[in-house]
Design a protein around this motif. Structure first.
Motif, PDB file in Angstrom:
ATOM      1  N   PHE A  98       0.835  -1.205   0.000  1.00 10.20           N
ATOM      2  CA  PHE A  98       0.000   0.000   0.000  1.00 10.20           C
ATOM      3  C   PHE A  98       0.869   1.254   0.000  1.00 10.20           C
ATOM      4  N   GLY A  99       1.963   1.219   0.736  1.00 12.54           N
ATOM      5  CA  GLY A  99       2.879   2.360   0.784  1.00 12.54           C
ATOM      6  C   GLY A  99       3.496   2.685  -0.559  1.00 12.54           C
ATOM      7  N   ALA A 100       3.633   1.673  -1.423  1.00 14.69           N
ATOM      8  CA  ALA A 100       4.222   1.893  -2.748  1.00 14.69           C
ATOM      9  C   ALA A 100       3.365   2.827  -3.596  1.00 14.69           C
ATOM     10  N   PHE A 101       2.080   2.917  -3.292  1.00 15.16           N
ATOM     11  CA  PHE A 101       1.258   3.913  -3.992  1.00 15.16           C
ATOM     12  C   PHE A 101       0.699   4.942  -3.005  1.00 15.16           C
ATOM     13  N   ASP A 102       1.582   5.274  -2.038  1.00 13.24           N
ATOM     14  CA  ASP A 102       1.359   6.385  -1.112  1.00 13.24           C
ATOM     15  C   ASP A 102       0.076   6.294  -0.293  1.00 13.24           C
ATOM     16  N   GLU A 103      -0.289   5.071   0.093  1.00  7.93           N
ATOM     17  CA  GLU A 103      -1.427   4.919   0.986  1.00  7.93           C
ATOM     18  C   GLU A 103      -0.930   4.363   2.309  1.00  7.93           C
ATOM     19  N   TYR A 104      -1.365   4.984   3.392  1.00  4.00           N
ATOM     20  CA  TYR A 104      -1.023   4.504   4.721  1.00  4.00           C
ATOM     21  C   TYR A 104      -2.057   3.462   5.124  1.00  4.00           C
ATOM     22  N   PHE A 105      -1.631   2.228   5.229  1.00 13.77           N
ATOM     23  CA  PHE A 105      -2.501   1.100   5.593  1.00 13.77           C
ATOM     24  C   PHE A 105      -2.260   0.789   7.057  1.00 13.77           C
ATOM     25  N   GLN A 106      -3.320   0.879   7.879  1.00 11.98           N
ATOM     26  CA  GLN A 106      -3.166   0.590   9.299  1.00 11.98           C
ATOM     27  C   GLN A 106      -4.334  -0.245   9.794  1.00 11.98           C
ATOM     28  N   ARG A 107      -4.000  -1.325  10.485  1.00 12.08           N
ATOM     29  CA  ARG A 107      -4.985  -2.189  11.115  1.00 12.08           C
ATOM     30  C   ARG A 107      -4.443  -2.580  12.487  1.00 12.08           C
ATOM     31  N   ASP A 108      -5.333  -2.875  13.424  1.00 12.08           N
ATOM     32  CA  ASP A 108      -4.922  -3.443  14.703  1.00 12.08           C
ATOM     33  C   ASP A 108      -4.533  -4.891  14.463  1.00 12.08           C
ATOM     34  N   LEU A 109      -3.476  -5.350  15.141  1.00  9.93           N
ATOM     35  CA  LEU A 109      -2.897  -6.659  14.860  1.00  9.93           C
ATOM     36  C   LEU A 109      -3.158  -7.666  15.971  1.00  9.93           C
ATOM     37  N   LEU A 110      -3.362  -8.917  15.562  1.00  7.07           N
ATOM     38  CA  LEU A 110      -3.396 -10.056  16.473  1.00  7.07           C
ATOM     39  C   LEU A 110      -2.519 -11.140  15.865  1.00  7.07           C
ATOM     40  N   CYS A 111      -1.613 -11.663  16.665  1.00  4.05           N
ATOM     41  CA  CYS A 111      -0.683 -12.683  16.183  1.00  4.05           C
ATOM     42  C   CYS A 111      -1.050 -14.040  16.775  1.00  4.05           C
ATOM     43  N   THR A 112      -1.328 -15.013  15.923  1.00  2.00           N
ATOM     44  CA  THR A 112      -1.696 -16.337  16.425  1.00  2.00           C
ATOM     45  C   THR A 112      -0.501 -17.070  17.046  1.00  2.00           C
ATOM     46  N   VAL A 113       0.723 -16.687  16.711  1.00  2.00           N
ATOM     47  CA  VAL A 113       1.886 -17.278  17.383  1.00  2.00           C
ATOM     48  C   VAL A 113       1.891 -16.812  18.846  1.00  2.00           C
ATOM     49  N   GLN A 114       1.819 -15.506  19.061  1.00  2.00           N
ATOM     50  CA  GLN A 114       1.845 -14.962  20.422  1.00  2.00           C
ATOM     51  C   GLN A 114       0.657 -15.448  21.245  1.00  2.00           C
ATOM     52  N   LEU A 115      -0.540 -15.441  20.640  1.00  2.36           N
ATOM     53  CA  LEU A 115      -1.720 -15.913  21.355  1.00  2.36           C
ATOM     54  C   LEU A 115      -1.594 -17.389  21.717  1.00  2.36           C
ATOM     55  N   SER A 116      -1.067 -18.191  20.798  1.00  6.11           N
ATOM     56  CA  SER A 116      -0.910 -19.625  21.038  1.00  6.11           C
ATOM     57  C   SER A 116       0.054 -19.898  22.191  1.00  6.11           C
ATOM     58  N   ARG A 117       1.123 -19.119  22.276  1.00  2.00           N
ATOM     59  CA  ARG A 117       2.093 -19.293  23.373  1.00  2.00           C
ATOM     60  C   ARG A 117       1.424 -19.064  24.738  1.00  2.00           C
ATOM     61  N   LYS A 118       0.473 -18.117  24.794  1.00  2.00           N
ATOM     62  CA  LYS A 118      -0.203 -17.801  26.049  1.00  2.00           C
ATOM     63  C   LYS A 118      -1.378 -18.734  26.331  1.00  2.00           C
ATOM     64  N   ILE A 119      -2.128 -19.076  25.305  1.00  2.00           N
ATOM     65  CA  ILE A 119      -3.343 -19.883  25.487  1.00  2.00           C
ATOM     66  C   ILE A 119      -3.029 -21.376  25.539  1.00  2.00           C
ATOM     67  N   PHE A 120      -2.003 -21.808  24.792  1.00  2.00           N
ATOM     68  CA  PHE A 120      -1.560 -23.211  24.788  1.00  2.00           C
ATOM     69  C   PHE A 120      -0.086 -23.281  25.186  1.00  2.00           C
ATOM     70  N   PRO A 121       0.236 -22.945  26.449  1.00  2.00           N
ATOM     71  CA  PRO A 121       1.643 -22.923  26.861  1.00  2.00           C
ATOM     72  C   PRO A 121       2.243 -24.330  26.890  1.00  2.00           C
ATOM     73  N   GLY A 122       3.565 -24.367  26.727  1.00  2.00           N
ATOM     74  CA  GLY A 122       4.286 -25.616  26.915  1.00  2.00           C
ATOM     75  C   GLY A 122       4.439 -26.499  25.694  1.00  2.00           C
ATOM     76  N   LEU A 123       3.957 -26.075  24.548  1.00  2.00           N
ATOM     77  CA  LEU A 123       4.148 -26.872  23.336  1.00  2.00           C
ATOM     78  C   LEU A 123       5.594 -26.725  22.881  1.00  2.00           C
ATOM     79  N   LYS A 124       6.108 -27.741  22.196  1.00  2.00           N
ATOM     80  CA  LYS A 124       7.526 -27.680  21.823  1.00  2.00           C
ATOM     81  C   LYS A 124       7.781 -26.732  20.648  1.00  2.00           C
TER      82      LYS A 124
END
Length: 174
Positions: A98-124
């Motif tokens: 989006f920045g390549a055509f001068d548009e500022y793209f912004q969204r709130d983020l959620l990461c399934t890696v980070q959430l998984s570490r907290k919700i399913f702790p202890g996986l290898k």
């Protein structure tokens, strides 16, 4: 709303471009919209990427450029959390496009890696493949945007069900 995203790219370097995108729009209960497309990256796809993803230069030569799908991407992610497995990777590429055509793209983020570490702790391992194996989530078409995004949707649904700490912002918690 959640926009669950996966992309494939020409590689991880600074000049890399998107070759495929899949976005599932999810309301916390089910998928309500979907967008998928191969993308002509307008640069060469290296053989090791083709070997990994199955996406080659011939496949994308007549595909739309990111510029041509920008409206669809903007619409399916609008007013939604941008969710991805290792979200900064996918979000960074899309934001740069989006920045390549001068548009500022912004969204709130959620990461399934980070959430998984907290919700399913202890996986290898918290890689998408290993996490899905641990949680008995099937993945079809691994290392393709549609297949990986669909697996991330199923992972996200398991995260929602098991989120005892209320880490995931959602209206129907209240």
């Amino acid at each position: 709303m959640y926009a669950i995203v996966d992309i494939e790219t020409t590689g991880g370097g600074g000049a890399a471009r998107i070759t495929e995108i899949a976005v599932f729009r999810h309301d916390g209960l089910k998928t309500v919209d979907f967008f998928h497309s191969l993308i002509n990256p307008e640069i060469y796809i290296p053989p090791f990427i083709t070997k990994l993803t199955g996406i080659d230069n011939e496949m994308v030569k007549d595909s739309p450029t990111f510029y041509e799908v920008q409206d669809a991407v903007r619409a399916v992610t609008k007013d939604a959390y941008f969710v991805a497995h290792n979200v900064r990777f996918d979000y960074g590429f899309i934001k740069r496009e989006f920045g390549a055509f001068d548009e500022y793209f912004q969204r709130d983020l959620l990461c399934t890696v980070q959430l998984s570490r907290k919700i399913f702790p202890g996986l290898k391992s918290y890689s998408l493949g290993n996490l899905c194996q641990s949680l008995e989530i099937g993945i079809e078409n691994r290392h393709r945007a549609h297949g990986d995004a669909e697996a991330t949707v199923r992972l996200f649904e398991k995260l929602l069900v098991n989120d005892r700490q209320k880490l995931i912002p959602i209206d129907f918690y209240q």
